[in-house]
Scaffold this motif. Structure first.
Motif, short mmCIF file in Angstrom:
data_model
loop_
_atom_site.label_atom_id
_atom_site.label_comp_id
_atom_site.label_asym_id
_atom_site.label_seq_id
_atom_site.Cartn_x
_atom_site.Cartn_y
_atom_site.Cartn_z
N VAL A 239 -2.83 6.07 1.87
CA VAL A 239 -3.79 5.13 2.43
C VAL A 239 -4.28 5.64 3.79
N ALA B 89 -6.22 -3.68 5.76
CA ALA B 89 -5.26 -4.44 4.95
C ALA B 89 -4.35 -5.29 5.83
N VAL C 42 0.85 -1.19 0.00
CA VAL C 42 0.00 0.00 0.00
C VAL C 42 0.88 1.24 0.00
#
Length: 406
Positions: A73, A81, A68
């Motif tokens: 994010v 995640a 990511v």
């Protein structure tokens, strides 16, 4: 407080790279690494995943980091995640490329990647760690763009953390390399912060333990492009041209540099590059003295940077072999254990995995200090040595009364 399996403290590593910081915690019996994240970007213009560091991480930690982008994010999506809600220890080591003095432009231009530092507070607020650790270039704390650290510091203090930070020369703690780094430790109010200085109080490292000779002289001699039959990571790249190979061969063994080419008359002066010739013409021989240089057997290695995979980028040539130091040699000099594995297909990227890393020899000590903070139990000095690295128990000596007074 303990949230990992088997009553161990849980750890999440952001900007996890090839696992240098994680491996210290992974190897320590008090911790379990439960998640990691890295976008695997070689540089801002690179495609996501191009650095392939997550494969190296997985080979050694047994878990695959989530790929990511930590510049964007959200904390909520990151937790989803990672599949974690809270964590005991948060490691967050954003890229140092925008801070380090090795890039002269960093004194003038604020690299966009520097803004990753204050973003760590967002993830700390969401994950609620008891301890946060961060390692970076010394300029994070001393450079022109100190505002990024100050922003992080302000936000963490507002969240109830107390910060301990400083710049350290890592040879002090047994790394056979001249490496200055900033280390930040943030602890919640119910946790007493312990530092590397606390671990080493009353002890020092024998100078003999800090040399290139001690660290890598036992490894086999290689030709450029040759692979050791017993270790696929003991490999050095082939030279792109015969001229480069001849240039290194002309540089004196055991610490020679490109400036020595001036002493051999026409026979060696022909190997000077145009950039070297310009420095000679300007009388600035002190500029870039390590370029195309050899390491010295009886000194610590120079700083191993991310672009250490080329002899033209620093003093990375072997002390006596006419080649770049192998991937394994540079890994050992940067504190990796001798059996650490490197993933991906690009040898150049594997060199970057080494140069980008927090030295595991040091991160194991960081883990030991954090364990002391969380448990109140001080480890014995021999318990802070990461097995398989160049540092041994016999290398640690008590500081005598005269040294303490000085």
């Amino acid at each position: 407080m303990r949230r990992g399996n088997d009553d161990r403290f849980s750890v999440v590593d952001l900007f996890s790279g090839g696992g240098g910081m994680s491996f210290g915690f992974h190897s320590h019996p008090a911790f379990e690494v439960v998640g990691a994240a890295d976008a695997q970007l070689g540089k801002p213009s690179s495609a996501r995943g191009s650095l392939a560091c997550n494969s190296t991480y997985q080979l050694n930690m047994g878990i695959e980091p989530v790929a990511v982008d930590l510049s964007s994010v959200s904390p909520r999506d990151l937790k989803r995640a990672l599949r974690v809600e809270t964590v005991d220890v948060l490691s967050a080591c954003p890229p140092c490329t925008g801070f380090t003095r090795t890039n002269s432009n960093n004194h003038l231009v604020d690299d966009a990647r520097n803004s990753l530092v204050p973003r760590v507070a967002l993830y700390a607020k969401a994950l609620k760690p008891s301890v946060i650790v961060m390692e970076n270039a010394r300029e994070l704390l001393t450079g022109n763009f100190l505002s990024h650290f100050k922003s992080l510091e302000r936000d963490l203090v507002n969240l109830g953390y107390t910060l301990s930070n400083g710049v350290h020369t890592l040879t002090t703690f047994g790394l056979p390399q001249i490496r200055e780094r900033a280390l930040i430790v943030a602890t919640r109010s119910d946790v007493e912060s312990k530092t590397l200085e606390d671990l080493w109080d009353g002890y020092r490292v024998s100078p003999d333990a800090l040399t290139v000779r001690r660290a890598i002289s036992h490894l086999s001699s290689l030709e450029p492009g040759e692979v050791d039959r017993n270790d696929p990571s003991h490999v050095a790249p082939r030279f792109a041209t015969q001229l480069n190979r001849a240039r290194i061969a002309a540089i004196p063994h055991d610490g020679g540099s490109w400036r020595d080419l001036l002493d051999g008359g026409r026979k060696t002066a022909k190997f000077l590059t145009p950039a070297m010739m310009k420095l000679v013409e300007r009388g600035k021989l002190g500029s870039f003295p390590d370029v195309y240089g050899r390491m010295a057997w009886d000194k610590p290695a120079p700083t191993i940077k991310r672009e250490s995979g080329h002899v033209g980028n620093g003093r990375y040539a072997h002390p006596v072999d006419d080649r770049l130091c192998s991937l394994r040699e540079l890994a050992i000099l940067n504190g990796f254990p001798a059996d650490y594995k490197f993933g991906g297909s690009s040898l150049a990227n594997k060199y970057r995995h080494v140069g980008d890393a927090v030295p595991p020899l040091i991160s194991y000590q960081i883990a030991s200090a954090v364990a002391w903070s969380l448990t109140g139990d001080r480890p014995a000095i021999t318990e802070i040595i990461l097995p398989g690295t160049s540092l041994r128990a016999a290398d640690i000596l008590p500081v005598n009364a005269n040294e303490m007074a000085a």
